[in-house]
Design an enzyme around this catalytic site. Structure first.
Site, short mmCIF file in Angstrom:
data_model
loop_
_atom_site.label_atom_id
_atom_site.label_comp_id
_atom_site.label_asym_id
_atom_site.label_seq_id
_atom_site.Cartn_x
_atom_site.Cartn_y
_atom_site.Cartn_z
N LYS A 205 0.86 -1.19 0.00
CA LYS A 205 0.00 0.00 0.00
C LYS A 205 0.89 1.22 0.00
CE LYS A 205 -1.65 2.87 2.71
NZ LYS A 205 -2.12 3.59 3.89
C1 R5P Z 1 -3.59 5.35 7.63
O1 R5P Z 1 -3.18 5.35 8.72
C2 R5P Z 1 -4.08 4.15 7.05
O2 R5P Z 1 -3.08 3.29 6.60
C3 R5P Z 1 -5.11 4.36 6.02
O3 R5P Z 1 -5.70 3.12 5.84
C4 R5P Z 1 -4.62 4.84 4.68
O4 R5P Z 1 -3.89 6.01 4.80
C5 R5P Z 1 -5.75 5.01 3.69
O5 R5P Z 1 -6.66 5.93 4.14
P1 R5P Z 1 -6.83 7.36 3.46
O6 R5P Z 1 -7.37 7.09 2.10
O7 R5P Z 1 -7.77 8.09 4.33
O8 R5P Z 1 -5.46 7.97 3.38
#
Ligand code: R5P
Length: 292
Positions: A205
């Site tokens: 990710k």
């Molecule tokens: C953050 O701490 C997490 O890993 C979130 O799952 C990730 O950043 C995705 O969330 P967003 O789209 O709100 O950035």
């Protein structure tokens, strides 16, 4: 170890050449794995499109009840059916998501920091593998702080998860952390995503960046792109579109879905862009049609 002084910078990424070792499996870099690993990956990545819409709602594990996620029990069940995979903590999922939804789970398995601290860069694997198995997790999500103070310990924790994951055929999703003082350059993401893949994770990710095609080409496992802070729906759909066009295998989107005034409509529009080849413009028109 290779002498890094005088090392030649990477430049030939052959971005337009498809990944060469796909075999008959739809998830990049996973054709050599066993049945259990492939089964779990196929729950995350739709075998028809090869892509995933991951709904991220793990923010509370270090931020508390952020905007949009005040009531997990009310919001998440409304969105879950439009996601391929739910990324959350065991506490959020067990308490607030009916198991009858039968969704793939990317279980947030690392923790250790909170917004009350200045330094968020230290996390360890806090979920036992036994509990991940009990939850029928499709992946373990572990945050890794490349280039930050906590780099060594988070790399060790990531490798712990990868070792346990191989033991039980549970994929690991390496989460590239970007701290407030960390740069978001192409060079950084090339380094971080490739490092995580070489540690053995099955999914990375990360964030969208300039020359994202190069980052995707150089990473031998699928990239899913985080949404980041809330932006206009049109722009968030452009982010999703550019990510897919650049070689991402999906999005891991949180705030741009659950902080939208129309989260149920937004996640459906994201799904059109990710799975059905909609352009960002078509995705936004679809979104507007739904809300009007
Ligand atoms: C953050 O701490 C997490 O890993 C979130 O799952 C990730 O950043 C995705 O969330 P967003 O789209 O709100 O950035």
């Amino acid at each position: 170890m290779a002498d890094i002084i005088g090392n030649k910078a990477a430049k030939n990424f052959s971005e337009n050449v498809p990944f060469a070792n796909s075999g008959d499996f739809h998830v990049k870099g996973s054709s050599n794995y066993d049945w259990g690993m492939k089964d779990r990956l196929s729950r995350i990545f739709n075998p028809e499109s090869g892509k995933t819409v991951m709904l991220a709602f793990d923010h509370g594990y270090f931020m508390g009840p952020t905007s949009g996620l005040e009531r997990l029990d009310i919001l998440i069940p409304k969105l879950a059916n439009y996601a391929d995979c739910l990324m959350g903590t065991r506490g959020a999922i067990r308490s607030s998501v009916p198991p009858t939804y039968n969704k793939a789970i990317a279980l947030r398995a690392s923790s250790g920091s909170s917004i009350l601290q200045d330094d968020l860069s230290r996390e360890s694997m806090v979920v036992d593998i036994d509990d991940a198995i009990r939850m029928n997790a499709s992946a373990l999500a572990i945050q890794t702080f490349i280039g930050a103070d906590g780099q060594k310990e988070t790399i060790e924790e990531l490798n712990k998860a990868v070792n346990l994951g191989f033991k039980y055929s549970i994929p690991t999703m390496g989460v590239v952390a970007v701290g407030k003082e960390m740069e978001r350059t192409t060079q950084f993401f090339l380094l971080a995503t490739r490092m995580l893949a070489e540690f053995g994770v099955q999914i990375v990710k990360t964030y969208y960046c300039d020359d994202f095609e190069k980052v995707a080409a150089a990473c031998p496992v699928p990239l899913v792109v985080a949404g980041g802070k809330k932006i206009h729906e049109k722009d968030a759909l452009t982010l999703a579109y550019n990510s897919i066009q650049g070689g991402a295998a999906g999005v891991d989107m949180g705030r741009n879905i659950f902080q939208s005034e129309y989260p149920v409509e937004m996640i459906q529009a994201v799904g059109k862009v990710v799975h059905e080849g909609f352009t960002d413009k078509e995705g936004f028109e679809f979104f507007l049609d739904l809300i009007n």
